[in-house]
Design an enzyme around this catalytic site. Structure first.
Site, PDB file in Angstrom:
ATOM      1  N   ASP A   7       0.883  -1.161   0.000  1.00 34.39           N
ATOM      2  CA  ASP A   7       0.000   0.000   0.000  1.00 34.39           C
ATOM      3  C   ASP A   7       0.925   1.217   0.000  1.00 34.39           C
ATOM      4  OD1 ASP A   7      -2.318   1.496   0.089  1.00 34.39           O
ATOM      5  OD2 ASP A   7      -2.713   1.130   2.206  1.00 34.39           O
ATOM      6  N   ASP A   9      -0.009   5.139   0.912  1.00 37.66           N
ATOM      7  CA  ASP A   9      -0.193   6.146   1.953  1.00 37.66           C
ATOM      8  C   ASP A   9      -0.269   5.499   3.338  1.00 37.66           C
ATOM      9  OD1 ASP A   9      -0.265   8.074  -0.047  1.00 37.66           O
ATOM     10  OD2 ASP A   9      -2.434   7.962  -0.246  1.00 37.66           O
ATOM     11  N   THR A  50      -2.700   1.209  -4.765  1.00 33.88           N
ATOM     12  CA  THR A  50      -3.149   2.330  -3.942  1.00 33.88           C
ATOM     13  C   THR A  50      -4.479   2.899  -4.421  1.00 33.88           C
ATOM     14  OG1 THR A  50      -2.519   4.548  -3.133  1.00 33.88           O
ATOM     15  CG2 THR A  50      -1.675   3.920  -5.299  1.00 33.88           C
TER      16      THR A  50
END
Length: 192
Positions: A7, A9, A50
């Site tokens: 991932d 963020d 993402t």
């Protein structure tokens, strides 16, 4: 082929106020990119999956997103690592697409593009939705790093409870995850 699906963020970079809209707003978590580079140098293919709903909401455009990812790729490269690809969902949650995590669409795209079996994939992230998306297609190794939204998660030595996917491994940070992978690879090599 071994693929680690990260991932973005909260896992690789600090969370923005709401959206990270420019390369200058993208700030890596200390040690995260070094961990990615270590994993890459150990023979893993690193891919990012993402959610980027700011695209669907018009807060950011694809040129800015590409510039952000260009900065990420350049910094990992400077450390001797490589990120093979970035897969992103541009939709807002109101669009009900099949690629916005926790839906499995991005994970399926990665699996299909690389032609790998689920057994060759691991998922690494700091959010429930990332690990749920990977679990939905049967990725056998799910790794939670306690950064981003998981930084305040109360994790005991035992297993995580629902709604976390069963068997999720928990690591203090990305370097601890890479140490875990290196130890597992060394143990596997010693057994042969």
């Amino acid at each position: 082929m071994k693929i680690a699906i990260f991932d973005r963020d909260g896992t690789l970079n600090a969370m923005g106020n709401e959206y990270i809209a420019t390369p200058d707003e993208w700030v890596p978590i200390p040690g995260a990119l070094e961990a990615v580079a270590r994993l890459s140098r150990a023979g893993w293919h690193v891919v990012i999956a993402t959610n980027q709903p700011g695209l669907g909401r018009g807060v950011i455009d694809v040129h800015a997103l590409n510039a952000i990812h260009g900065r990420l790729l350049k910094q990992v490269s400077a450390l001797g690592g490589r990120i093979d690809a970035v897969f992103f969902c541009p939709h807002s949650d109101a669009e009900h697409c099949s690629c916005r995590k926790p839906a499995p669409g991005l994970m399926e795209q990665i699996r299909d593009r690389y032609g790998v079996e689920r057994s060759e994939m691991v998922a690494v992230g700091s959010t429930l939705s990332h690990l749920q998306a990977a679990a939905a297609i049967g990725v056998p190794q799910l790794h939670l790093v306690c950064s981003g939204t998981a930084a305040e998660l109360e994790v005991s030595k035992g297993a995580l409870s629902a709604p976390w996917p069963e068997g999720t491994h928990v690591h203090a940070d990305l370097n601890a995850f890479v140490d875990f992978v290196a130890a597992a690879q060394a143990a596997k090599a010693a057994a042969h």
